[in-house]
Design an enzyme around this catalytic site. Sequence first.
Site, PDB file in Angstrom:
ATOM      1  N   GLY A  65      72.095  83.217 118.518  1.00  0.00           N
ATOM      2  CA  GLY A  65      72.821  84.218 117.730  1.00  0.00           C
ATOM      3  C   GLY A  65      72.760  83.950 116.248  1.00  0.00           C
ATOM      4  O   GLY A  65      73.728  84.154 115.524  1.00  0.00           O
ATOM      5  N   ALA A  66      71.590  83.509 115.771  1.00  0.00           N
ATOM      6  CA  ALA A  66      71.476  83.033 114.386  1.00  0.00           C
ATOM      7  C   ALA A  66      71.169  84.130 113.379  1.00  0.00           C
ATOM      8  O   ALA A  66      71.005  83.835 112.197  1.00  0.00           O
ATOM      9  CB  ALA A  66      70.387  81.959 114.308  1.00  0.00           C
ATOM     10  N   ASN A  67      71.106  85.381 113.804  1.00  0.00           N
ATOM     11  CA  ASN A  67      70.736  86.440 112.864  1.00  0.00           C
ATOM     12  C   ASN A  67      71.920  87.018 112.102  1.00  0.00           C
ATOM     13  O   ASN A  67      71.738  87.786 111.155  1.00  0.00           O
ATOM     14  CB  ASN A  67      70.006  87.570 113.597  1.00  0.00           C
ATOM     15  CG  ASN A  67      70.851  88.203 114.681  1.00  0.00           C
ATOM     16  OD1 ASN A  67      71.052  87.569 115.714  1.00  0.00           O
ATOM     17  ND2 ASN A  67      71.348  89.411 114.465  1.00  0.00           N
ATOM     18  N   GLY A 122      76.566  86.534 111.179  1.00  0.00           N
ATOM     19  CA  GLY A 122      77.843  85.858 111.362  1.00  0.00           C
ATOM     20  C   GLY A 122      77.773  84.349 111.272  1.00  0.00           C
ATOM     21  O   GLY A 122      77.083  83.764 110.433  1.00  0.00           O
ATOM     22  N   GLY A 169      76.436  82.200 113.243  1.00  0.00           N
ATOM     23  CA  GLY A 169      75.121  81.637 113.516  1.00  0.00           C
ATOM     24  C   GLY A 169      74.217  81.665 112.308  1.00  0.00           C
ATOM     25  O   GLY A 169      73.466  80.716 112.061  1.00  0.00           O
ATOM     26  N   SER A 188      87.076  79.203 121.172  1.00  0.00           N
ATOM     27  CA  SER A 188      87.876  80.213 120.483  1.00  0.00           C
ATOM     28  C   SER A 188      89.339  79.890 120.700  1.00  0.00           C
ATOM     29  O   SER A 188      89.717  79.270 121.700  1.00  0.00           O
ATOM     30  CB  SER A 188      87.564  81.598 121.064  1.00  0.00           C
ATOM     31  OG  SER A 188      88.556  82.541 120.704  1.00  0.00           O
ATOM     32  N   TYR A 191      87.151  88.243 127.794  1.00  0.00           N
ATOM     33  CA  TYR A 191      86.621  87.458 126.682  1.00  0.00           C
ATOM     34  C   TYR A 191      87.305  86.094 126.623  1.00  0.00           C
ATOM     35  O   TYR A 191      86.643  85.051 126.506  1.00  0.00           O
ATOM     36  CB  TYR A 191      86.817  88.203 125.366  1.00  0.00           C
ATOM     37  CG  TYR A 191      86.458  87.365 124.159  1.00  0.00           C
ATOM     38  CD1 TYR A 191      85.128  87.123 123.835  1.00  0.00           C
ATOM     39  CD2 TYR A 191      87.445  86.803 123.354  1.00  0.00           C
ATOM     40  CE1 TYR A 191      84.787  86.344 122.737  1.00  0.00           C
ATOM     41  CE2 TYR A 191      87.117  86.025 122.254  1.00  0.00           C
ATOM     42  CZ  TYR A 191      85.789  85.800 121.954  1.00  0.00           C
ATOM     43  OH  TYR A 191      85.461  85.015 120.865  1.00  0.00           O
TER      44      TYR A 191
END
Length: 301
Positions: free
Chosen positions: A21-23, A25, A27, A146, A171
């Site tokens: 998820g590095a693209n 936020g 990440g 979280s 979640y």
Amino acid sequence: MAGWTADHIPDQHGRIAVVTGANSGLGLVTATELARHGSRVVLAVRDTAAGARAARRIGGDTEVRALDLASLASVRAFAGGLLADHQVVDLLVNNAGTVLLGPRRVSADGHELHLATNLLGHFALTGLLLGALAAAPAPRVVSLSSLTHRTAHLDFDDLMGERGYRGAAAYGRSKLATTVFGVELDRRLRAAGSPVVSTLAHPGLTRTNLTPRAWQHRGRLGRTIAWFGLLATQSVARGALPQLRAAADPDVQGGQFFGPAGLFETRGRVTEARLSREAADPTVGKRLWSAAETLTGVRYL
């Protein structure tokens, strides 16, 4: 360490880091800081076009690879391709996540989508990369928790949330499961005498793009609630500091959990965070591990 910042990250030259998820936020910030300090960073992303844009923004030594954590076939393909090119992986940051407050959805494998993305994909990925991690001189795995894990409960008779589904609760359960995984991974790595260190982090309340996306299905009211909530949160750069410390502070020990220090751990400087009783329970860890092995078909430790 008081006042830990990204400037405390030691030189990362010669290290390979995988950030899911590095693209965007958290990440994106994590990948940027690791690259800034010299690491070769693999941006493991579902949308490779977005990943390419992120790589240009990050600069440094980066590569973009496709990974859909909600598909175990994609996880296996990603791991196979990565290992074909890199025999050693120094760092795995299990950052990617999803939060959907609408109707119940399932993954390509038929698993509830929060659990599939936030836990099962990362469980499989970690297992598939564990040999390459163990070959590194100072290997580490970071699991992203979280604050919601503290009010969640795992029902092992209904892990897929088929009874009385609520998106927010699903979640929270998935983030509790991710936290249990990180803690249990530490236990098993220690018992096996592995050099791999398992750490955890949570960002407190942070202005990421997950919040507005989660409320999109509620129309104008949902968008208003989402953006109002963003006003009470800290920046993404601040929110990423706990996971950066978990990933790069050389003094961190296996099983340590980091989060913000202020206002009920919602914001502020990085400190050690508090696990819920369920997250720290070894019995829960064993049960979840067994379930994850069965659901993913990946067995290790």
